[in-house]
Write an enzyme that holds these catalytic residues in place. Structure first.
Site, short mmCIF file in Angstrom:
data_model
loop_
_atom_site.label_atom_id
_atom_site.label_comp_id
_atom_site.label_asym_id
_atom_site.label_seq_id
_atom_site.Cartn_x
_atom_site.Cartn_y
_atom_site.Cartn_z
N ARG A 29 0.85 -1.19 0.00
CA ARG A 29 0.00 0.00 0.00
C ARG A 29 0.89 1.24 0.00
O ARG A 29 1.88 1.31 0.72
CB ARG A 29 -0.92 0.01 1.22
N ASP A 30 0.50 2.22 -0.83
CA ASP A 30 1.25 3.47 -0.87
C ASP A 30 1.13 4.17 0.47
O ASP A 30 0.07 4.24 1.08
CB ASP A 30 0.71 4.37 -2.01
N ILE A 31 2.27 4.68 0.95
CA ILE A 31 2.32 5.32 2.27
C ILE A 31 1.55 6.65 2.28
O ILE A 31 1.16 7.12 3.34
CB ILE A 31 3.80 5.53 2.67
N ASN A 87 5.10 6.14 -13.64
CA ASN A 87 5.85 7.37 -13.89
C ASN A 87 7.27 7.01 -14.29
O ASN A 87 7.89 6.12 -13.70
CB ASN A 87 5.87 8.24 -12.63
N HIS A 100 7.71 0.74 -10.60
CA HIS A 100 6.51 0.38 -9.83
C HIS A 100 5.29 0.83 -10.61
O HIS A 100 5.28 1.90 -11.21
CB HIS A 100 6.52 0.99 -8.43
N HIS A 102 1.48 1.97 -10.22
CA HIS A 102 0.45 2.46 -9.29
C HIS A 102 -0.91 1.89 -9.70
O HIS A 102 -1.29 2.00 -10.87
CB HIS A 102 0.34 3.99 -9.34
#
Ligand code: AMP
Ligand code: ZN
Length: 109
Positions: A29-31, A87, A100, A102
């Site tokens: 999970r993205d922080i 990105n 990565h 998203h």
């Protein structure tokens, strides 16, 4: 890559919220989530960015996407829709130079 934060997460040297792992990829999970579901899918092997991909990585990159699809279903956002973003480079806003994908969803964007 010894100083790569995602390599450290994959090795378990830095804590994160893991949602999935297999031989090729790890999902966390993205922080700093930008949507109700915000998951990052990382290749377990360090690759700086899309700019460094080779033909040998094509199966791996495909696996990032099929993993994203499965996680979207598990998160209950497959039907509503979701955004997949990778990105690449400073102008795109890439801040961590370990490839990565998203996975963003759970609300209209
Ligand atoms: P990018 O801008 O595409 O390089 O995305 C990097 C993402 O990593 C950002 O959305 C950050 O919020 C996220 N991030 C940074 N550090 C961590 C961490 N320790 N655990 C989980 N996500 C992180
Ligand atoms: Zn790395």
């Amino acid at each position: 890559m010894t100083d790569c934060i995602f390599c450290k997460i994959i090795k378990g040297e830095i804590h994160s919220t893991h949602v999935y792992r297999d031989e090729q990829v790890t999902a966390i999970r993205d922080i700093n989530p930008a949507a109700p579901t915000h998951i990052l899918i990382l290749p377990n092997r360090h690759i700086d960015s899309v700019n460094m991909l080779t033909n040998e990585d094509e199966q791996l990159i495909g696996h990032l996407f099929t993993t994203a699809k499965q996680l979207a279903a598990l998160e209950g956002i497959a039907d509503g829709g979701y955004r997949l973003i990778m990105n690449t480079g400073a102008d795109a806003g890439q801040t961590i130079f370990h490839v990565h994908l998203h996975l963003l969803g759970g609300a209209p964007m």
